[in-house]
Scaffold this motif. Structure first.
Motif, PDB file in Angstrom:
ATOM      1  N   UNK A 136      67.842 -46.194  98.577  1.00 37.55           N
ATOM      2  CA  UNK A 136      68.044 -44.992  97.768  1.00 37.55           C
ATOM      3  C   UNK A 136      68.237 -43.755  98.641  1.00 37.55           C
ATOM      4  N   UNK A 137      67.362 -43.566  99.606  1.00 41.23           N
ATOM      5  CA  UNK A 137      67.454 -42.394 100.475  1.00 41.23           C
ATOM      6  C   UNK A 137      68.724 -42.420 101.304  1.00 41.23           C
ATOM      7  N   UNK A 138      69.061 -43.588 101.850  1.00 43.11           N
ATOM      8  CA  UNK A 138      70.256 -43.678 102.695  1.00 43.11           C
ATOM      9  C   UNK A 138      71.500 -43.274 101.925  1.00 43.11           C
TER      10      UNK A 138
ATOM     11  N   UNK B 221      73.832 -32.988  90.997  1.00 42.98           N
ATOM     12  CA  UNK B 221      72.884 -34.099  90.902  1.00 42.98           C
ATOM     13  C   UNK B 221      73.453 -35.306  91.647  1.00 42.98           C
ATOM     14  N   UNK B 222      72.561 -36.016  92.345  1.00 44.75           N
ATOM     15  CA  UNK B 222      72.905 -37.247  93.057  1.00 44.75           C
ATOM     16  C   UNK B 222      71.993 -38.347  92.547  1.00 44.75           C
ATOM     17  N   UNK B 223      72.549 -39.533  92.384  1.00 43.83           N
ATOM     18  CA  UNK B 223      71.768 -40.635  91.846  1.00 43.83           C
ATOM     19  C   UNK B 223      72.213 -41.943  92.495  1.00 43.83           C
ATOM     20  N   UNK B 224      71.249 -42.855  92.641  1.00 44.99           N
ATOM     21  CA  UNK B 224      71.554 -44.196  93.117  1.00 44.99           C
ATOM     22  C   UNK B 224      70.456 -45.134  92.641  1.00 44.99           C
ATOM     23  N   UNK B 225      70.690 -46.433  92.756  1.00 45.52           N
ATOM     24  CA  UNK B 225      69.749 -47.422  92.230  1.00 45.52           C
ATOM     25  C   UNK B 225      69.518 -48.544  93.233  1.00 45.52           C
ATOM     26  N   UNK B 226      68.453 -49.302  92.988  1.00 44.49           N
ATOM     27  CA  UNK B 226      68.104 -50.468  93.790  1.00 44.49           C
ATOM     28  C   UNK B 226      67.603 -51.539  92.838  1.00 44.49           C
ATOM     29  N   UNK B 227      68.200 -52.726  92.898  1.00 38.18           N
ATOM     30  CA  UNK B 227      67.780 -53.848  92.056  1.00 38.18           C
ATOM     31  C   UNK B 227      66.827 -54.747  92.828  1.00 38.18           C
ATOM     32  N   UNK B 228      65.804 -55.249  92.125  1.00 38.04           N
ATOM     33  CA  UNK B 228      64.845 -56.154  92.758  1.00 38.04           C
ATOM     34  C   UNK B 228      64.356 -57.167  91.732  1.00 38.04           C
ATOM     35  N   UNK B 229      63.799 -58.260  92.231  1.00 34.17           N
ATOM     36  CA  UNK B 229      63.327 -59.350  91.386  1.00 34.17           C
ATOM     37  C   UNK B 229      62.245 -58.857  90.427  1.00 34.17           C
ATOM     38  N   UNK B 230      62.348 -59.250  89.168  1.00 35.66           N
ATOM     39  CA  UNK B 230      61.394 -58.802  88.149  1.00 35.66           C
ATOM     40  C   UNK B 230      59.988 -59.337  88.393  1.00 35.66           C
ATOM     41  N   UNK B 231      59.848 -60.406  89.169  1.00 38.62           N
ATOM     42  CA  UNK B 231      58.527 -60.935  89.477  1.00 38.62           C
ATOM     43  C   UNK B 231      57.812 -60.129  90.557  1.00 38.62           C
TER      44      UNK B 231
END
Length: 170
Positions: free
Chosen positions: A154-156, A129-139
């Motif tokens: 994520x893909x990169x 399994x491979x996993x990664x995340x991306x954070x972004x503004x809640x608004x």
């Protein structure tokens, strides 16, 4: 005179170090000579949160990366290396909060299950399994440019991790 000797010494060290890297390429890819093709089957989608087209885009991103960074040829079937799998998780969760307990940032996480088959050497086949995340503004909503930025990150990361494990052997 000392400068010329130092320069000569440095050139000799560089030449010897390059010569000793015979099996490795500059990109770190180590592909045996009997491996010529790779096959990336369409990645399925098993995540609860549905994002239309994510599996197609991921499959194409993996194909493109391997095509661009190796000498292998893409084939639709009977590949020497076979990449199969599915997107198992795609979810959004709040990450940081403001003083009034509202989300200030959200995190989208992508998890992919990979089954890698080396048809020439089964000992190198594996599932991971491979996993990664991306954070972004809640608004912001996870759509449009925010979604595209998330997919790019994520893909990169995930495709590069897969590449490193299967071809660079890092």
């Amino acid at each position: 005179m000392i400068f010329k000797e130092i320069r000569f010494f440095i050139l000799v060290i560089i030449a010897l170090s390059l010569n000793s890297c015979g099996f490795y390429s500059l990109s770190g890819v180590t592909i045996p000579d009997n491996i010529k093709t790779f096959q990336v089957d369409y990645f399925g989608y098993q995540a609860v949160l549905v994002e239309p087209g994510l599996e197609r885009d991921f499959t194409l991103a993996l194909q493109d990366l391997i095509n661009d960074q190796s000498r292998l040829s893409l084939t639709p079937r009977n590949g020497d290396y076979i990449y199969q799998g599915e997107i198992t998780r795609f979810y959004i969760a709040p990450m940081t909060a403001t003083a009034d307990s509202r989300a200030a940032q959200n995190r989208v996480t992508l998890e992919v299950n990979l089954r890698f088959t080396n048809t020439k050497n089964d000992e190198e086949s594996f599932e991971k399994k491979y996993s990664f995340f991306f954070d972004y503004d809640a608004n912001a909503q996870l759509q449009g440019s925010t979604l595209e930025a998330a997919k790019e990150v994520l893909f990169e990361q995930i495709t590069q991790d897969i590449f490193n494990d299967t071809l660079a052997k890092w």
